[in-house]
Design a protein around this motif. Structure first.
Motif, short mmCIF file in Angstrom:
data_model
loop_
_atom_site.label_atom_id
_atom_site.label_comp_id
_atom_site.label_asym_id
_atom_site.label_seq_id
_atom_site.Cartn_x
_atom_site.Cartn_y
_atom_site.Cartn_z
N LEU A 34 0.84 -1.21 -0.34
CA LEU A 34 0.15 -0.18 -0.10
C LEU A 34 1.07 1.11 -0.24
CD1 LEU A 34 -2.81 -0.85 2.41
CD2 LEU A 34 -2.73 -1.23 0.36
N HIS A 35 0.28 2.38 -0.70
CA HIS A 35 1.03 3.69 -0.15
C HIS A 35 0.94 3.92 0.83
CE1 HIS A 35 1.93 7.52 -1.73
NE2 HIS A 35 1.77 7.55 -0.65
N LEU A 69 -9.43 1.23 3.58
CA LEU A 69 -8.08 0.09 2.86
C LEU A 69 -8.57 0.18 1.64
CD1 LEU A 69 -7.34 -2.00 6.37
CD2 LEU A 69 -6.59 0.45 5.55
N ARG A 70 -9.95 0.37 1.40
CA ARG A 70 -9.86 -0.44 0.46
C ARG A 70 -10.03 1.25 -0.67
NH1 ARG A 70 -14.70 -2.91 -2.40
NH2 ARG A 70 -15.22 -3.03 -4.26
N ARG A 71 -10.11 2.21 -0.13
CA ARG A 71 -9.57 3.06 -0.70
C ARG A 71 -8.56 3.98 -1.21
NH1 ARG A 71 -12.83 7.96 0.66
NH2 ARG A 71 -13.02 8.90 -1.82
N ILE A 72 -7.66 3.41 -0.07
CA ILE A 72 -6.19 3.70 0.03
C ILE A 72 -5.23 2.52 -1.58
CG2 ILE A 72 -3.58 3.19 1.07
CD1 ILE A 72 -5.60 3.89 3.89
N GLU A 74 -7.04 1.54 -3.84
CA GLU A 74 -7.06 2.27 -4.68
C GLU A 74 -5.85 3.63 -5.32
OE1 GLU A 74 -11.10 2.11 -5.36
OE2 GLU A 74 -11.46 -0.33 -5.43
N GLU A 75 -5.63 4.24 -3.85
CA GLU A 75 -5.04 5.54 -4.39
C GLU A 75 -5.83 5.75 -4.66
OE1 GLU A 75 -2.19 5.12 -7.14
OE2 GLU A 75 -0.82 3.19 -5.97
N VAL A 76 -7.65 6.07 -4.17
CA VAL A 76 -8.37 7.17 -4.57
C VAL A 76 -7.86 8.28 -3.10
CG1 VAL A 76 -10.87 7.54 -3.76
CG2 VAL A 76 -10.47 6.20 -4.80
N ILE A 77 -7.28 7.76 -1.97
CA ILE A 77 -6.57 8.72 -1.06
C ILE A 77 -5.42 8.57 -1.05
CG2 ILE A 77 -9.04 9.08 -0.09
CD1 ILE A 77 -8.54 7.10 2.17
N ARG A 78 -4.69 9.05 -0.74
CA ARG A 78 -3.77 8.85 0.00
C ARG A 78 -2.91 9.51 1.41
NH1 ARG A 78 1.26 8.56 -4.16
NH2 ARG A 78 0.47 7.14 -5.70
N PRO A 79 -3.35 9.12 2.17
CA PRO A 79 -2.93 10.09 3.83
C PRO A 79 -2.20 9.60 4.40
CG PRO A 79 -4.45 7.87 4.05
CD PRO A 79 -4.33 7.77 2.24
N VAL B 57 -14.84 -14.21 11.51
CA VAL B 57 -14.36 -14.41 9.90
C VAL B 57 -13.79 -12.98 9.80
CG1 VAL B 57 -14.57 -15.16 7.77
CG2 VAL B 57 -15.05 -16.31 9.67
N VAL B 58 -12.52 -12.54 9.17
CA VAL B 58 -12.66 -11.25 8.82
C VAL B 58 -11.66 -11.59 7.83
CG1 VAL B 58 -12.16 -9.62 10.79
CG2 VAL B 58 -10.43 -10.58 9.79
N SER B 59 -11.96 -10.53 6.16
CA SER B 59 -10.58 -10.31 5.10
C SER B 59 -9.42 -9.90 5.70
CB SER B 59 -11.20 -9.82 4.26
OG SER B 59 -12.07 -10.08 3.79
N ALA B 60 -8.26 -11.03 6.01
CA ALA B 60 -6.79 -10.45 5.77
C ALA B 60 -6.31 -9.43 5.43
CB ALA B 60 -6.00 -11.55 6.04
N CYS B 61 -7.06 -9.68 3.45
CA CYS B 61 -6.16 -8.11 3.07
C CYS B 61 -7.13 -6.96 3.41
CB CYS B 61 -7.22 -8.37 1.69
SG CYS B 61 -8.45 -8.25 1.26
N MET B 62 -7.65 -6.57 4.60
CA MET B 62 -8.57 -5.81 4.67
C MET B 62 -8.14 -4.85 6.33
SD MET B 62 -10.17 -5.02 1.96
CE MET B 62 -11.61 -3.50 2.73
#
Lengths: 322, 155
Positions: A34-35, A69-72, A74-79, B57-62
């Motif tokens: 991640l960034h 974390l998803r937005r990071i 996808e590089e939508v945000i760069r905190p 259960v969770v997603s380890a990627c998140m």
């Protein structure tokens, strides 16, 4: 400008100079990282407030992480720094009293909310909405506060919270203030939160003597809600019924359909009343065209879902023999 | 920024030094060699990286690795007891509940979590527990059957 279109797991990217679309995996492009950002986990509200004030624009609050974390990624945000608020005891837990109502700490997970006995008994519409939110592993992480603060149209919990007249408690440098949830939204991804302010908890008024709610959606299992409608009827001691209708993914943010509510409260009961209310809800909707559905489809489904919801609620009310 | 974290992974106390921006999935796979959790969508959509995090259960990627400080984690590697496969793993093999196997660790972890809370789940409960776990080759019928068989075998 580089345009990304995300299809499920991966994306195609348009590179303007080359004027072509190429397959892209952000993650692999970065070599699997991640960034970079810093991480802070305050343990007291005072510490959290200081951090929020210091980091201002570069800091992002982290709760469940399913959006951030998803937005990071996808590089939508760069905190510059993520401020993890899960260590703050004031933001945890659910409390309930028959006269005082319900208080939900902002970091309460959706799973914990749906499993809570008082919530199940007195605010069952919240449970129904929770069950439609993402998949189990998302519900185990995603939080009540997060589902509000992302201010996205398709969030499932806010319509139910709107039906219960929820209030948000915001803590800022100046102290705490309260804002009704219906006034918290300013647009997609825009809330009434000032920089440095933190959503601490959400409170719901004491439960009615009797209430029943329905939440109908168009969605595939485990996926984002394409469009949804929450309908709630409340009765105090008398025979008069108070109605609430709120919509998901039908406007830039979760929205109450006030005119449909008023109509249900005043019109003569019957099929015409239901039809008219559904029509008024459709009129209140300002849906968007996007990858999941067209605006036209969404608007027409608002009518269908609201009608189903009202019919379910009416059936339940009449089943109780008034 | 680097952080020292201590967590319990598959019943073993583990200390790690992780960067703020490292996901738990990467830490498990690359730092600890626990490659059962798969790296696929990296957005919480597919279920291939499912792990148990404090029993859920969770997603380890998140999840960030640094968030796992103090947590109890179980990965698919933690299901078998030494050489003896877990009833679920055995049932998956016996009932052809996998083809390419990419989704299997996620399916197993989700099913394992289900059996922890419901000892004899019906089909509906199994479907609900596996909701959002994507399989792109076997289809889901044999997976559901395998979970049912495993739940009976455990008695």
């Amino acid at each position: 400008m580089v345009i990304y279109i995300k299809f499920g797991c991966n994306a195609i990217r348009r590179i303007p100079e080359m004027n072509e679309w190429t397959y892209s995996d952000f993650y692999l492009e970065r070599g699997g990282n991640l960034h970079p950002f810093d991480y802070a986990k305050p343990t007291s509200l005072a510490e959290a407030r200081t951090l929020l004030a210091q980091t201002a624009a570069d800091g992002v609050v982290l709760a469940g992480g399913s959006d951030v974390l998803r937005r990071i990624e996808e590089e939508v945000i760069r905190p510059q720094v993520l401020i993890d608020i899960k260590g703050l005891p004031e933001l945890r837990g659910i409390s309930f009293s028959v006269h005082g109502g319900l208080s939900l700490g902002a970091t309460t997970t959706i799973s914990a909310l749906a499993a809570h006995n008082d919530v199940r008994r007195h605010y069952s519409l919240l449970v129904k909405a929770s069950h439609q939110l993402g998949s189990l592993r998302i519900r185990n992480r995603a939080t009540v506060g997060g589902n509000i603060c992302v201010a996205l149209p398709q969030t499932d919990l806010p319509p139910a919270l709107l039906c219960y007249d929820a209030t948000c408690h915001l803590l800022g440098p100046e102290g705490e203030r309260t804002v009704p949830l219906s006034e918290c939204y300013k647009g997609t991804r825009q809330t009434a939160l000032e920089p440095g302010e933190l959503l601490v908890r959400v409170t719901l008024p004491a439960p009615a003597a009797y209430s029943y709610g329905a939440y109908h959606t168009v969605r595939q299992g485990g996926q984002t809600t394409v469009v949804g409608a929450a309908v709630l009827a409340r009765r105090a001691s008398g025979p008069s019924t108070e109605w609430r209708i709120a919509l998901a993914a039908a406007a830039p943010y979760p929205l109450r359909a006030y005119e449909a509510e008023t109509h249900l409260a005043s019109a003569e009961p019957g099929a015409a009343m239901v039809e008219k209310a559904a029509e008024l809800a459709m009129r209140a909707a300002q849906p968007a065209d996007d990858i999941r559905a067209s605006a036209r489809y969404r608007r027409s489904m608002v009518g269908v879902l609201v009608r189903r919801g009202i019919e379910e609620v009416i059936e339940q009310l009449s089943g109780r023999g008034r | 920024m680097k952080h020292q974290i201590t967590c319990k992974i598959n019943d073993e106390v583990t200390r790690m030094e992780v960067e703020s921006h490292r996901t738990l999935l990467d830490a498990l796979r690359e730092d600890l060699g626990l490659v059962g959790a798969k790296h696929a969508c990296v957005s919480g959509e597919c279920g291939s990286c499912n792990i148990l995090f404090d029993g859920e259960v969770v997603s380890a990627c998140m999840i960030l690795a640094v968030e796992a400080d103090g947590a109890e984690i179980i990965t698919v590697e933690g299901l078998a007891e030494s050489e003896r496969l877990h009833a679920l793993q055995k049932a998956f093999l016996d009932h052809n509940a996998l083809q390419c196997g990419f989704c299997s660790s996620g399916m197993l972890v989700s099913s394992y979590a289900l059996l922890q809370s419901v000892s004899r789940p019906n089909e509906q409960e199994i479907r609900a527990a596996l909701e959002g776990n994507l399989c792109r080759c076997t289809g889901y019928a044999d997976i559901i059957k395998a979970v049912q068989v495993a739940s009976r075998a455990r008695r």
